[in-house]
Scaffold this active site. Structure first.
Site, PDB file in Angstrom:
ATOM      1  CB  CYS A 417      -3.919  -4.032   4.293  1.00  0.00           C
ATOM      2  SG  CYS A 417      -3.078  -3.033   5.527  1.00  0.00           S
ATOM      3  CG  HIS A 546      -0.001  -6.553   3.224  1.00  0.00           C
ATOM      4  ND1 HIS A 546      -0.622  -5.971   2.156  1.00  0.00           N
ATOM      5  CD2 HIS A 546       0.099  -5.606   4.179  1.00  0.00           C
ATOM      6  CE1 HIS A 546      -0.872  -4.704   2.434  1.00  0.00           C
ATOM      7  NE2 HIS A 546      -0.445  -4.457   3.651  1.00  0.00           N
ATOM      8  CD  GLU A 548      -0.427  -8.825  -0.257  1.00  0.00           C
ATOM      9  OE1 GLU A 548      -1.221  -9.402   0.532  1.00  0.00           O
ATOM     10  OE2 GLU A 548      -0.241  -7.595  -0.237  1.00  0.00           O
TER      11      GLU A 548
HETATM   12  N1  GLN Z   1      -3.923   2.975   4.724  1.00  0.00           N
HETATM   13  C1  GLN Z   1      -4.196   1.897   5.611  1.00  0.00           C
HETATM   14  C2  GLN Z   1      -3.380   1.987   6.895  1.00  0.00           C
HETATM   15  O1  GLN Z   1      -2.428   2.716   6.961  1.00  0.00           O
HETATM   16  C3  GLN Z   1      -3.970   0.566   4.946  1.00  0.00           C
HETATM   17  C4  GLN Z   1      -2.557   0.276   4.674  1.00  0.00           C
HETATM   18  C5  GLN Z   1      -2.352  -0.825   3.684  1.00  0.00           C
HETATM   19  O2  GLN Z   1      -3.291  -1.207   2.973  1.00  0.00           O
HETATM   20  N2  GLN Z   1      -1.158  -1.327   3.570  1.00  0.00           N
HETATM   21  O3  GLN Z   1      -3.684   1.333   7.863  1.00  0.00           O
END
Ligand code: GLN
Length: 593
Positions: A417, A546, A548
């Site tokens: 992410c 994500h 994970e």
């Molecule tokens: N801050 C980033 C976004 O809002 C990544 C978010 C995250 O890592 N869950 O896109």
């Protein structure tokens, strides 16, 4: 009066009765049984771990199980909670942002959960207030009892109906005695009464202290905690004792006597090497059979299914125990002091290490003071790096320095992410020559906003529940490493939680520099997986998702699995039976600068 008669007498909302027990359509009294887990002495003891382990053992026996976590706080979901205080925000496929315990249930049960498996006081009160506005309470003053408790009971029965579960596992957040969860406790007390004998199994999870100055286990705090549960009108059937070391017979006897619980049902759940051994601990202690007896559902057991499931699970534990060769994965992050913030990543690495026969050691890397000059030193000795999800500017430039270092030095990399987005920023700056490239999350006015806010996010105000959330499909590009990693699948599904994305206007330029976007959204130009060609790097992968969150012990997630493969190759160039690699950090720095 049997359960059915009792239920029908209390289920109608009318102005003639003091009761309020709304009953979902299709509810079959007696079909679903309930196990409720209460915390005593303190929170954070692993109610979810115990509850999910017990649920797993019953699931192994062929029973259908459905967990639900009842949180006491007023937030509508966990999305706005600080992971530093509360552990990671776990995202379900349907987009619900919930407590990390739901991750434990999903992993243990290998089951995708939904929003009906989680609630908060905020949700319960919203439901009550909405009904009040609709006039559903027939002129009554709306009260904690019976209306809020009535909605809680309804919520539990709805879960029973929608999942057709043999056993619903109810985990009440916090500790008995907290004001926040009083009404949940009262609701299950009432419901156990309504459903009648053999319908509820009450479990008190408690903590046995062992003050170093005394050198022995003391049961008083646990007794007092359980006493509080008794005072709420709930007699536990089972006591599970968390403790550092196995709880002595003497202490268990005391607890049994003072709590009216049979000695055999007082169970030691001491610290162990991995939570995945707890189902077997429960079996060995006979807690599963005790639950079946209490709920009178022994006849629903499929013993052959259990034998098969147990063998597969024990095989995982054996492999975990045998996997001792170390591999070091560095994780950068703002919340380095609290491992709960990265619970799913830690678990995913455990699944993959076990699969490959290695023990993954995690090195936490605080990037707040890190720069290009100090990255080499900070990353010495790691065989792979993860830059996990995150928000905001703190430590971001340090993470970018780490990414630069691992890209240049061919250290395996998985960006999750935020780690995906920062890999794009680093590549744009260092390889595409866009010096001022950045994410607008970090620098709103940068010249090259390679990462920018998603168009649909621009209109949204406030922070609650409005990111791009939940399960989405990812189209995998032919001829890429991702295609191989996902065994040739043309689409995979992962979970998302973000506001920013790769700005589509920069895709072409990034690709010209050599970056490959190997996974994207089916209908929009939202880039979801990136990689570098293998000629440039053995394993440099990022994903906007994500991964994970979907790794399970017996089905480790492929992007993590291949990170660990690449890390093993770095740590043991001649294979796992060979010698570990000599530290080559200084040489690799030279060859690439
Ligand atoms: N801050 C980033 C976004 O809002 C990544 C978010 C995250 O890592 N869950 O896109």
């Amino acid at each position: 009066m049997d359960a059915e008669q009792l239920l029908s007498s209390v289920s109608q909302a009318s102005d003639e009765t003091e009761f309020y027990t709304p009953m979902p359509a299709g509810y079959k009294p007696g079909k679903t049984k309930y196990v409720v887990v209460f915390g005593t002495v303190m929170s954070g003891l692993g109610k979810g771990i115990f509850s999910s382990s017990l649920a797993k053992v019953l699931q192994d026996k062929g029973l259908t199980v459905a967990p639900i976590k009842l949180e006491g706080y007023l937030n509508l979901d966990s999305g706005t909670l600080n992971p530093f205080r509360h552990g990671e925000v776990f995202v379900l496929d349907d987009g619900m942002e919930c407590d990390m315990d739901l991750g434990t249930y999903e992993r243990m049960l290998d089951q995708d959960l939904m929003r009906h498996n989680f609630t908060t006081s905020g949700q319960m009160y919203t439901r009550v207030l909405e009904k009040e506005r609709q006039g559903s309470y027939l002129g009554r003053d709306v009260q904690m009892i019976p209306h809020v408790t009535g909605e809680v009971k309804c919520k539990l029965r709805e879960l029973a109906v929608t999942t057709d579960a043999d056993v619903v596992f109810v985990e009440i957040g916090g500790t008995v005695g907290d004001v926040e969860n009083l009404y949940y406790i009262e609701a299950v007390r009432e419901m156990a009464f309504e459903e009648g004998p053999d319908s509820f199994c009450m479990v008190s999870l408690t903590y046995i202290i062992e003050p170093p100055a005394l050198g022995e286990q003391k049961s008083k705090a646990a007794q007092l905690g359980i006493g509080r549960l008794l005072a709420s009108g709930i007699q536990p059937h089972i006591i599970a004792c968390r403790a550092q070391s196995p709880v002595t017979k003497k202490v268990r006897e005391k607890l049994a006597l003072y709590s009216n619980v049979q000695f055999e049902n007082v169970f030691s759940m001491h610290d162990c090497e991995t939570v995945y051994v707890i189902p077997e601990m429960i079996r060995e202690a006979g807690i599963d059979r005790a639950v079946l007896d209490i709920l009178r559902i022994g006849d629903r057991v499929d013993e052959a299914a259990e034998a098969r499931a147990r063998r597969t699970w024990l095989d995982y534990i054996d492999r975990f125990r045998d996997a001792t060769r170390p591999v070091v994965i560095g994780i950068t992050g703002k919340y380095t002091s609290l491992r709960d913030s990265y619970a799913s990543i830690i678990k995913a690495l455990e699944h993959c290490g076990t699969h490959h026969g290695v023990r993954v050691h995690i090195e936490w890397i605080d990037t707040s003071e890190l720069s290009d000059e100090t990255a080499a030193e900070a990353l010495k000795g790691v065989h792979g790096i993860i830059v996990p999800g995150g928000f905001g500017a703190r430590g971001a430039e340090g993470k970018i320095s780490c990414i630069r270092y691992v890209r240049e030095n061919k250290i395996p990399y998985l960006g999750i992410c935020y780690g995906f987005q920062l890999a794009v920023v680093e590549f744009a700056r260092s390889v595409c020559g866009l010096d001022d490239a950045n994410s607008t999350e970090l620098d709103r006015d940068c010249k090259h906003p390679v990462i920018d806010i998603l168009p649909e996010q621009k209109q949204i105000e406030g922070l609650g529940g409005n990111m791009r959330l939940g399960g989405r499909d990812i189209v995998i590009k032919d001829g890429t490493m991702a295609k191989r990693v996902f065994s040739g699948a043309s689409e995979v599904r992962m979970r998302f939680r973000h506001r920013y994305e790769v700005d589509p206007r920069y895709i072409e330029e990034l690709e010209k520099g050599g970056m490959i976007f190997s996974g994207h959204a089916p209908d929009y130009p939202i880039m979801q997986i990136l990689e570098l060609p293998q000629a440039m790097h053995p394993y440099f992968v990022g994903t906007q998702a994500h991964p994970e969150l979907i790794s399970r012990p017996l089905r480790p997630e492929p992007l993590f699995l291949h990170l660990v493969t690449a890390a093993i190759q770095r740590a043991y160039p001649d294979g796992l039976d060979g010698e570990p690699a000599a530290s080559t950090d200084s040489e690799t720095v030279e060859t690439t600068t």
